[in-house]
Motif scaffolding. Structure first.
Motif, mmCIF file in Angstrom:
data_model
loop_
_atom_site.group_PDB
_atom_site.id
_atom_site.type_symbol
_atom_site.label_atom_id
_atom_site.label_comp_id
_atom_site.label_asym_id
_atom_site.label_seq_id
_atom_site.Cartn_x
_atom_site.Cartn_y
_atom_site.Cartn_z
ATOM 1 N N ASP A 46 -10.737 14.113 -19.156
ATOM 2 C CA ASP A 46 -11.309 12.788 -19.008
ATOM 3 C C ASP A 46 -11.974 12.456 -20.343
ATOM 4 N N LEU A 50 -7.517 6.007 -25.615
ATOM 5 C CA LEU A 50 -6.155 6.086 -25.094
ATOM 6 C C LEU A 50 -5.575 7.474 -25.365
ATOM 7 N N PRO A 51 -4.547 7.863 -24.612
ATOM 8 C CA PRO A 51 -3.850 9.106 -24.971
ATOM 9 C C PRO A 51 -3.267 8.977 -26.374
ATOM 10 N N TYR A 68 0.650 6.519 -17.732
ATOM 11 C CA TYR A 68 1.492 7.193 -18.717
ATOM 12 C C TYR A 68 1.992 8.529 -18.172
ATOM 13 N N GLY A 77 -1.314 10.255 -16.986
ATOM 14 C CA GLY A 77 -2.516 9.672 -17.569
ATOM 15 C C GLY A 77 -2.793 8.312 -16.959
ATOM 16 N N THR A 79 -5.322 5.095 -17.642
ATOM 17 C CA THR A 79 -6.313 4.487 -18.518
ATOM 18 C C THR A 79 -6.865 3.241 -17.837
ATOM 19 N N PRO A 119 -10.957 1.391 -23.590
ATOM 20 C CA PRO A 119 -10.189 2.245 -22.687
ATOM 21 C C PRO A 119 -10.902 3.562 -22.389
ATOM 22 N N THR A 121 -9.584 7.233 -20.417
ATOM 23 C CA THR A 121 -8.394 7.874 -19.849
ATOM 24 C C THR A 121 -8.755 9.118 -19.048
ATOM 25 N N THR A 122 -8.096 9.254 -17.902
ATOM 26 C CA THR A 122 -8.210 10.440 -17.056
ATOM 27 C C THR A 122 -6.813 11.022 -16.910
ATOM 28 N N VAL A 123 -6.703 12.340 -17.052
ATOM 29 C CA VAL A 123 -5.402 13.017 -17.040
ATOM 30 C C VAL A 123 -5.342 14.010 -15.886
#
Length: 151
Positions: A46, A50-51, A68, A77, A79, A119, A121-123
Motif C-alpha cells: 500500500d 501509481l504503480p 492494473y 493493483g 489506485t 493517487p 495504490t493498494t496491491v
C-alpha cells in the motif's frame, strides 16, 4: 464402568489440538492466495502514487479509480484518487466469484484533509482460481469496474 478423569484428559487434549489446527487452516485459506467465493484478502503493499510505469493524470483528469495487472498478472493493483493527507485506502478484497471481487475501503479519519487529488495504490496477490486471461470485475462503493483481461 465409567472412564476416569485421567483417561479423558488425553482425549480432550487431542480434540482441542485438532480444533485449533482446523481453525488456523480455515483462517489461512481466507487470508492467503487461495481463492473462492467469500474469501477475503489483505493487501501485499500500500503506497502513495501509481504503480511503476503506469500513467495517471492528465490521462485520468476525473480521478476515477484505476485497476492494473502487475508482475505478469500475479498481482492486482487498485489506485484510488483523493486527498494526500487523508488518502482513500483499500482495506480488503472479498471474492464473490472466480473473477469478481468487492472492495472494502478504510474509513477516512474525521480530520481536516487537503483538497488535492493524488493517487494511492493498494496491491493484492492475484488469488488462485482467478483467470487473468478473462476480465475481472471489482465492485467499489456499489460501482462495477472492469480490469480487462491480460493479453
Amino acid at each position: 464402568m465409567t472412564p476416569s478423569l485421567r483417561s479423558i484428559r488425553p482425549a480432550a487434549a487431542v480434540l482441542l489440538a485438532a480444533s485449533v489446527v482446523l481453525t488456523i487452516s480455515a483462517c489461512a485459506s481466507s487470508e492467503g492466495g487461495v481463492g473462492g467465493a467469500g474469501a477475503t484478502f489483505s493487501p501485499e503493499e500500500d503506497y502513495a502514487g501509481l504503480p511503476e510505469g503506469m500513467v495517471g493524470l492528465p490521462q485520468n483528469p476525473s480521478g476515477e479509480p484505476q485497476l492494473y495487472w502487475l508482475q505478469d498478472a500475479s498481482q492486482i493493483g487498485i489506485t484510488l484518487w483523493g486527498s494526500s493527507s487523508c488518502p482513500p485506502i483499500v482495506e480488503s478484497l472479498t471474492q464473490t466469484s472466480a473473477n469478481a471481487f468487492e472492495v472494502t475501503q478504510q474509513e477516512i479519519p474525521p480530520k481536516p484533509c487537503t483538497r488535492d487529488l493524488v493517487p494511492h495504490t493498494t496491491v493484492f496477490a492475484t488469488p488462485t482460481g482467478t483467470t487473468p486471461s478473462s476480465d475481472v470485475t471489482i465492485v467499489l462503493d456499489g460501482t462495477s469496474l472492469t480490469l480487462p483481461a491480460e493479453r
